[in-house]
Design a protein around this motif. Structure first.
Motif, mmCIF file in Angstrom:
data_model
loop_
_atom_site.group_PDB
_atom_site.id
_atom_site.type_symbol
_atom_site.label_atom_id
_atom_site.label_comp_id
_atom_site.label_asym_id
_atom_site.label_seq_id
_atom_site.Cartn_x
_atom_site.Cartn_y
_atom_site.Cartn_z
ATOM 1 N N ARG A 12 0.821 -1.209 0.000
ATOM 2 C CA ARG A 12 0.000 0.000 0.000
ATOM 3 C C ARG A 12 0.854 1.257 0.000
ATOM 4 N N VAL A 15 3.042 1.351 -3.505
ATOM 5 C CA VAL A 15 2.457 0.807 -4.731
ATOM 6 C C VAL A 15 3.389 -0.264 -5.309
ATOM 7 N N GLY A 17 3.562 -3.866 -6.743
ATOM 8 C CA GLY A 17 2.691 -4.861 -7.352
ATOM 9 C C GLY A 17 3.499 -6.071 -7.777
ATOM 10 N N TYR A 28 -1.662 -5.217 -10.148
ATOM 11 C CA TYR A 28 -1.860 -4.526 -8.885
ATOM 12 C C TYR A 28 -3.308 -4.723 -8.477
ATOM 13 N N PRO A 29 -3.604 -5.151 -7.254
ATOM 14 C CA PRO A 29 -2.626 -5.489 -6.220
ATOM 15 C C PRO A 29 -1.803 -6.742 -6.548
ATOM 16 N N LYS A 75 -3.881 -0.935 -13.114
ATOM 17 C CA LYS A 75 -4.840 0.043 -12.578
ATOM 18 C C LYS A 75 -4.844 -0.040 -11.063
ATOM 19 N N THR A 76 -5.130 1.082 -10.425
ATOM 20 C CA THR A 76 -5.296 1.068 -8.969
ATOM 21 C C THR A 76 -6.422 2.016 -8.572
ATOM 22 N N TRP B 134 -8.720 -3.794 -0.967
ATOM 23 C CA TRP B 134 -8.240 -2.885 -2.005
ATOM 24 C C TRP B 134 -9.303 -1.925 -2.515
ATOM 25 N N GLN B 248 -10.394 -2.990 -10.408
ATOM 26 C CA GLN B 248 -9.105 -2.573 -10.959
ATOM 27 C C GLN B 248 -8.368 -3.710 -11.676
#
Ligand SMILES: [Zn+2]
Lengths: 116, 383
Positions: A12, A15, A17, A28-29, A75-76, B134, B248
């Motif tokens: 977190r 970032v 991944g 990601y995650p 993408k996040t 998430w 996501q």
């Protein structure tokens, strides 16, 4: 609840991944298995780009929550700290407080984004 | 083995303050048994869709409770709860269908039940269907994720807030003629547009309510079905697909891949195409979800879903009437009961028993979605 959120701190805060060396995909995650390669997965942690663009967003409970397309294609979902945003806006990551848990007041931090 | 629905039952959906979890299940179950005139002891198994008895009313072991309260524990009839967020009902129906199709059981009951309004934070419970680590962690809830999809659909395809509002207006109009519906009252586009934002651009009247309710259907193999009733409704296909849980992780935010896959599989098994569906009940937990359903079920091309609502094609009397019951939006969304409630509506439609909301139909499709689309169940029925 504490261990549950602490386990993911590294992913977190920075970032971080996953990158699959077998097929070249970014996730990601973080994943423990590559959905394309499965048993042949060769995943390693990878620090993801700090910048991306807003793909879409909403305003909920007075916060802007956006889907952010990172520069490597992953993408996040994250909060964006800004008065106003729009689709296509460039953003970069920022380390921020997300919330706190109960009376013990344990504070959760994570990555938010700010306009560039 | 061909499988038919021979009996249907459903409680009123809404805030049922004066009724308990166990009594609403019983009400729906008895109505379904009476509908086909069979005795409880003839049932081989019970499948119950329920999303979150644990969180809503602090009760797990739902299936055993239901078998007990329905007097069926007396016969030792096996009961199992099926959980797939708000696709729990559709998933329970599919388990029941497979039990009969396989020859394991001759007659089974598929039911759904949810008591939501006893909970202090029902929307919070509903949002447990999204990724807690998430999505929820960063401040999103279920409406927020659908709002992100809606905004992108508008940006990319020119869909408007008015288009989404028209879907809510249509569903309210249909619900007026449904005695089981929560909101039997017409609304106008302006009402939707002027209602408060829940998650921009979605407003209160873009969202299905959270309702109490129960629904039940009896499934039987073809031989028994023909003896039991004059109007068996056959299950031509019942398929299910999964997608990534978190938004996501999906390549295309504007396609519910589980919906398109489950429906493609269902059309292939039923040997028909989307153009042959005469009526559909789809999962409009949010108006944008119904719009995506038009596209992902193949009723419209990707990006052109709004045309169907603008041109009236999804109204009763249009080319493909969608949600004649009023849908989740106006009939109500009793979470785990919704997937079975959709089947009840389509069976009434195919039998010609839908009263003033009757559509002339031979083939019908139900779509039940879990959360933001990580689970989809598609059922095709025919008379
Ligand atoms: Zn790979």
């Amino acid at each position: 609840m504490v261990p549950r959120f602490w386990r993911k701190i590294k992913y977190r805060y920075d970032v971080v991944g996953s990158y699959c060396e077998n097929c070249g995909s970014y996730y990601y995650p973080k994943r423990e298995i590559c959905p394309r390669c499965r048993r042949r997965s060769k995943l390693r942690d990878e620090k993801f780009p700090d910048e991306g663009i807003i793909l879409s967003y909403t305003v909920v409970n007075s916060r802007i929550i956006a889907m952010i397309g990172l520069n490597n294609g992953a993408k996040t979902l994250a909060e964006v700290c800004a008065d106003k945003v729009e689709i296509g806006m460039k953003v970069k990551k920022a380390f921020r407080r997300y919330g706190e848990e109960g009376e013990a007041g344990i504070i959760y931090y994570g990555t938010k984004f700010v306009p560039i | 083995m061909k499988v038919a629905v021979v009996g249907v039952g459903c409680t009123e959906f809404g805030e049922l303050w004066d009724k308990s979890f166990r009594s609403i299940f019983l009400e729906a179950g008895i109505e379904a048994l009476n509908d086909c005139g069979i005795e409880g002891k003839e049932i081989g198994a019970i499948y119950v869709g329920n999303m979150s008895g644990g969180k809503f009313i602090d009760q797990e072991h739902i299936a055993a409770l239901i078998a007990d309260h329905a007097g069926l524990a007396e016969f030792g009839i096996p009961a199992v709860r099926v959980e797939n967020a708000d696709a729990s009902g559709g998933s329970a129906f599919r388990q029941a269908f497979m039990a009969v199709a396989s020859g394991m059981h001759d007659v089974v009951i598929a039911a759904g039940v949810e008591k939501v309004t006893d909970s202090v934070d029902p929307m919070g419970v509903l949002s447990t269907s999204i990724d807690q680590e998430w999505e929820r962690f960063v401040g999103a809830n279920l409406p927020a994720l659908y709002a992100i999809i809606a905004r992108l659909h508008m940006h990319k395809f020119g869909t408007t807030e008015e288009d989404l509002a028209r879907i809510a207006v249509k569903n309210h109009k249909n619900a007026v003629h449904n005695p089981k519906a929560q909101f039997r009252k017409e609304i106008k586009v302006e009402d939707v547009l002027s209602s408060e934002f829940v998650a921009e651009p979605l407003k209160v009247l873009d969202c299905a309510p959270l309702s109490d309710g129960a629904s039940a259907v009896i499934l039987a193999n073809e031989n028994i079905a023909r003896k039991l009733c004059d109007t068996p409704v056959f299950v031509e296909a019942c398929t299910q697909a999964s997608d990534y849980l978190a938004l996501q992780c999906r390549k295309d935010l504007l396609t519910m891949r589980a919906v398109s896959k489950a429906s493609r599989d269902a059309y292939r098994i039923a040997k028909i195409g989307p153009e042959q569906i005469d009526v559909a009940e789809v999962h409009d937990s949010f108006t944008i979800a119904e719009l995506l359903a038009y596209e992902d079920l193949g009723f419209a091309k990707k990006g052109e879903g709004a045309k169907l609502i603008r041109e009236g094609e999804v109204e009763i009397g249009g080319k493909i009437p969608v949600n004649p019951s009023g849908g989740l939006k106006a009939c109500g969304h009793a979470v785990g009961a919704t997937g079975i409630r959709q089947i009840v509506e389509l069976v009434l439609q195919l039998r010609g028993e839908a009263g003033k909301r009757q559509v002339d139909a031979e083939k019908a499709l139900a779509l039940n979605v879990g959360g933001t689309g990580a689970t989809a169940v598609v059922t095709i029925l025919s008379r």
